[in-house]
Design a protein around this motif. Sequence first.
Motif, short mmCIF file in Angstrom:
data_model
loop_
_atom_site.label_atom_id
_atom_site.label_comp_id
_atom_site.label_asym_id
_atom_site.label_seq_id
_atom_site.Cartn_x
_atom_site.Cartn_y
_atom_site.Cartn_z
N LEU A 35 0.83 -1.20 0.00
CA LEU A 35 0.00 0.00 0.00
C LEU A 35 0.86 1.25 0.00
O LEU A 35 1.83 1.36 0.76
CB LEU A 35 -0.92 0.03 1.23
CG LEU A 35 -1.90 -1.12 1.37
CD1 LEU A 35 -2.73 -0.96 2.65
CD2 LEU A 35 -2.80 -1.22 0.16
N VAL A 36 0.48 2.20 -0.85
CA VAL A 36 1.14 3.49 -0.93
C VAL A 36 0.04 4.55 -0.91
O VAL A 36 -1.01 4.37 -1.53
CB VAL A 36 1.97 3.62 -2.23
CG1 VAL A 36 2.58 5.00 -2.36
CG2 VAL A 36 3.06 2.54 -2.27
N ASN A 37 0.27 5.64 -0.19
CA ASN A 37 -0.75 6.69 -0.14
C ASN A 37 -0.93 7.34 -1.51
O ASN A 37 0.04 7.60 -2.22
CB ASN A 37 -0.39 7.77 0.88
CG ASN A 37 -0.79 7.38 2.27
OD1 ASN A 37 -1.23 6.27 2.53
ND2 ASN A 37 -0.65 8.30 3.21
N ARG A 38 -2.21 7.62 -1.83
CA ARG A 38 -2.55 8.30 -3.08
C ARG A 38 -3.55 9.40 -2.76
O ARG A 38 -4.51 9.19 -2.02
CB ARG A 38 -3.14 7.34 -4.09
CG ARG A 38 -3.31 8.01 -5.44
CD ARG A 38 -3.58 7.02 -6.52
NE ARG A 38 -3.41 7.67 -7.81
CZ ARG A 38 -3.99 7.26 -8.90
NH1 ARG A 38 -4.74 6.19 -8.89
NH2 ARG A 38 -3.80 7.91 -10.03
N CYS A 39 -3.32 10.57 -3.33
CA CYS A 39 -4.19 11.72 -3.10
C CYS A 39 -5.43 11.62 -3.99
O CYS A 39 -5.31 11.44 -5.20
CB CYS A 39 -3.43 13.00 -3.38
SG CYS A 39 -4.42 14.49 -3.16
N ALA A 40 -6.59 11.79 -3.40
CA ALA A 40 -7.84 11.75 -4.16
C ALA A 40 -8.04 13.02 -4.96
O ALA A 40 -8.77 13.03 -5.95
CB ALA A 40 -9.02 11.54 -3.21
#
Length: 134
Positions: A35-40
């Motif tokens: 999992l890697v953070n992704r901006c909505a």
Amino acid sequence: MTAEASEDVFDRFATEWIDRDNVEFYRGLLRRQLLVNRCADCAKWYQPPWPTCPNCWSASVTPTAVSGRGVVHTFTVAPRAEHALAVISLAEQDDLRASGLVVGVAPGDVTIGMAVELEWLDRCGNPVPAFKPV
């Protein structure tokens, strides 16, 4: 699969520094997901985990599974090492990187630009992301 309770994550990764910003990363490992953070708002992927997007400062960030496909960006091999330790440029975004061991190939045969995909190792009973040649 249901989300693991925070206590389970802390128990399984007792030696890791786990906080509210990275606990989802460790939950993902238990599900064998990287999992890697992704901006909505701006769609930018980033790590390490942080509560706001470093690109647009939005708080609408979600830990999201990556494909695990990429190429070796750089690597190192310690003397008598079983595996190379590499930084992988992930396919999702030009500047998105993950690190891990490269398995399934002799350390001396790893090259910059080598295509790899996600592989899972078991270390002390926990899943650990690694990469193998495609």
